[in-house]
Design a protein around this motif. Structure first.
Motif, PDB file in Angstrom:
ATOM      1  N   UNK A 178      34.818  36.329  50.599  1.00  0.00           N
ATOM      2  CA  UNK A 178      36.229  36.712  50.621  1.00  0.00           C
ATOM      3  C   UNK A 178      37.099  35.683  51.341  1.00  0.00           C
ATOM      4  N   UNK A 179      38.366  35.664  50.947  1.00  0.00           N
ATOM      5  CA  UNK A 179      39.342  34.860  51.663  1.00  0.00           C
ATOM      6  C   UNK A 179      39.607  35.522  53.016  1.00  0.00           C
ATOM      7  N   UNK A 180      40.314  34.836  53.889  1.00  0.00           N
ATOM      8  CA  UNK A 180      40.536  35.361  55.239  1.00  0.00           C
ATOM      9  C   UNK A 180      41.203  36.733  55.226  1.00  0.00           C
ATOM     10  N   UNK A 181      42.043  36.988  54.220  1.00  0.00           N
ATOM     11  CA  UNK A 181      42.741  38.267  54.165  1.00  0.00           C
ATOM     12  C   UNK A 181      41.947  39.347  53.436  1.00  0.00           C
ATOM     13  N   UNK A 182      40.727  39.039  53.020  1.00  0.00           N
ATOM     14  CA  UNK A 182      39.877  40.033  52.372  1.00  0.00           C
ATOM     15  C   UNK A 182      39.827  39.933  50.861  1.00  0.00           C
ATOM     16  N   UNK A 183      40.761  39.208  50.260  1.00  0.00           N
ATOM     17  CA  UNK A 183      40.770  39.069  48.804  1.00  0.00           C
ATOM     18  C   UNK A 183      39.494  38.359  48.350  1.00  0.00           C
ATOM     19  N   UNK A 184      38.812  38.952  47.376  1.00  0.00           N
ATOM     20  CA  UNK A 184      37.579  38.345  46.871  1.00  0.00           C
ATOM     21  C   UNK A 184      37.897  37.019  46.193  1.00  0.00           C
ATOM     22  N   UNK A 185      37.134  35.984  46.522  1.00  0.00           N
ATOM     23  CA  UNK A 185      37.350  34.689  45.886  1.00  0.00           C
ATOM     24  C   UNK A 185      37.153  34.809  44.377  1.00  0.00           C
ATOM     25  N   UNK A 186      38.068  34.233  43.636  1.00  0.00           N
ATOM     26  CA  UNK A 186      38.003  34.226  42.184  1.00  0.00           C
ATOM     27  C   UNK A 186      38.761  33.009  41.677  1.00  0.00           C
ATOM     28  N   UNK A 187      38.308  32.448  40.578  1.00  0.00           N
ATOM     29  CA  UNK A 187      39.023  31.326  39.972  1.00  0.00           C
ATOM     30  C   UNK A 187      40.433  31.728  39.581  1.00  0.00           C
ATOM     31  N   UNK A 188      40.609  33.007  39.273  1.00  0.00           N
ATOM     32  CA  UNK A 188      41.929  33.501  38.867  1.00  0.00           C
ATOM     33  C   UNK A 188      42.921  33.555  40.024  1.00  0.00           C
ATOM     34  N   UNK A 189      42.422  33.549  41.263  1.00  0.00           N
ATOM     35  CA  UNK A 189      43.321  33.586  42.413  1.00  0.00           C
ATOM     36  C   UNK A 189      44.280  32.399  42.412  1.00  0.00           C
ATOM     37  N   UNK A 190      43.831  31.282  41.836  1.00  0.00           N
ATOM     38  CA  UNK A 190      44.651  30.071  41.827  1.00  0.00           C
ATOM     39  C   UNK A 190      45.914  30.238  40.982  1.00  0.00           C
ATOM     40  N   UNK A 191      45.933  31.254  40.130  1.00  0.00           N
ATOM     41  CA  UNK A 191      47.112  31.492  39.283  1.00  0.00           C
ATOM     42  C   UNK A 191      48.152  32.366  39.977  1.00  0.00           C
ATOM     43  N   UNK A 192      47.837  32.848  41.178  1.00  0.00           N
ATOM     44  CA  UNK A 192      48.766  33.700  41.913  1.00  0.00           C
ATOM     45  C   UNK A 192      49.707  32.854  42.772  1.00  0.00           C
ATOM     46  N   UNK A 193      50.934  33.341  42.934  1.00  0.00           N
ATOM     47  CA  UNK A 193      51.828  32.700  43.882  1.00  0.00           C
ATOM     48  C   UNK A 193      51.296  32.939  45.296  1.00  0.00           C
ATOM     49  N   UNK A 194      51.750  32.132  46.237  1.00  0.00           N
ATOM     50  CA  UNK A 194      51.276  32.274  47.615  1.00  0.00           C
ATOM     51  C   UNK A 194      51.589  33.665  48.153  1.00  0.00           C
ATOM     52  N   UNK A 195      52.783  34.172  47.838  1.00  0.00           N
ATOM     53  CA  UNK A 195      53.176  35.487  48.328  1.00  0.00           C
ATOM     54  C   UNK A 195      52.293  36.586  47.735  1.00  0.00           C
TER      55      UNK A 195
END
Length: 281
Positions: A178-195
């Motif tokens: 997981x990322x520091x905030x708990x979000x599971x790492x995924x290749x799709x995360x890169x398509x999200x805005x920072x916010x």
């Protein structure tokens, strides 16, 4: 590190390995991140030789737009793998190499594992997964193959695949990274805005609270509670929340003391589909 693009070259190279060499396989679709790296690192620790496949498999995408938008970052992927170990074999075939002229999937009977959750919302997805994983396992003939528990339903289906196809391989499930905030790492995360990447941490926070509630409340109560939480966060569109038995993936009717359960979730945000799950007991 060795980069191979054809089945023949890979088969020829693997045939030269010593008989007592253990062989690890990490199937990926590229766009590698820390979660993938953890799988590869474990494979390197536990095997003499490791093959990492990088192949965006078209038959497991039920949404053509999702396939078109899936990131392909081979150069960056190779840099990540080289930092882990310089003796990794990278197998990066094109579509024709894996499917020839017939880009279709095999139909499997996964004993209902593929009919719930992801299978209910992504028609044909697991037939596509099964097709490419079977092809890779048959080609590489690994001692062990590594898959992340973020795709827990997929992990159970691949175990079933090896059972029904009688493929002699140990399927190793690895914990979610997981990322520091708990979000599971995924290749799709890169398509999200920072916010929105920050806002998406709400998914894991909700799951951890659901786990606590599951200790004293029914599965129906917990499911309804999660649904209400997302109704109050319209920027996160809940596709499903399901509580199921960890081994059979069958929905929970009534909790039993000797059964293991997991909660599964799929959420859309900014047009990106995110999945996660958590062990409940």
């Amino acid at each position: 590190m060795l980069l191979i693009n054809t089945r023949k070259e890979l088969k020829d190279h693997l045939s030269s390995l010593k008989k007592n060499d253990s062989l690890g396989l990490v199937p990926t679709m590229g766009a590698l991140h820390i979660g993938h790296a953890a799988l590869v690192e474990r494979a390197v620790q536990e095997n003499s030789v490791v093959v990492v496949s990088i192949f965006v498999n078209p038959t497991q995408f039920n949404n053509p737009e999702d396939l078109e938008n899936y990131p392909q970052t081979l150069t960056a992927d190779l840099d990540i793998l080289e930092k882990i170990a310089n003796h990794i074999i990278v197998f990066a075939p094109n579509i024709q190499e894996m499917y020839a002229e017939n880009v279709t999937s095999t139909t499997y009977d996964f004993d209902g594992l593929d009919k719930v959750m992801e299978g209910a919302f992504r028609e044909g997805h697991f037939d596509g997964v099964g097709t490419i994983v079977e092809a890779l396992l048959t080609l590489v003939k690994p001692t062990r193959a590594y898959f992340g528990e973020k795709d827990y339903q997929q992990l159970q289906i691949i175990k079933k695949l090896t059972e029904i196809r009688h493929i002699p391989v140990e399927i190793v499930g690895c914990p979610i990274v997981r990322e520091e905030n708990g979000l599971a790492f995924s290749s799709r995360n890169e398509r999200l805005t920072e916010n929105m990447r920050k806002e998406a941490s709400f998914i894991y926070r909700t799951l951890t609270t659901a786990k606590k509630k599951f200790g004293t409340e029914s599965a129906v109560y917990v499911t309804e509670w999660v649904t209400k939480q997302f109704e109050e966060h319209p920027e996160l569109e809940l596709e499903y929340i399901a509580i199921a038995q960890a081994d059979t993936l069958k929905p929970v009717v009534k909790k039993q003391k000797n059964k293991k359960y997991r909660a599964f979730i799929a959420v859309y945000t900014e047009g990106v589909r995110l999945i996660d799950n958590i062990a409940l007991n």
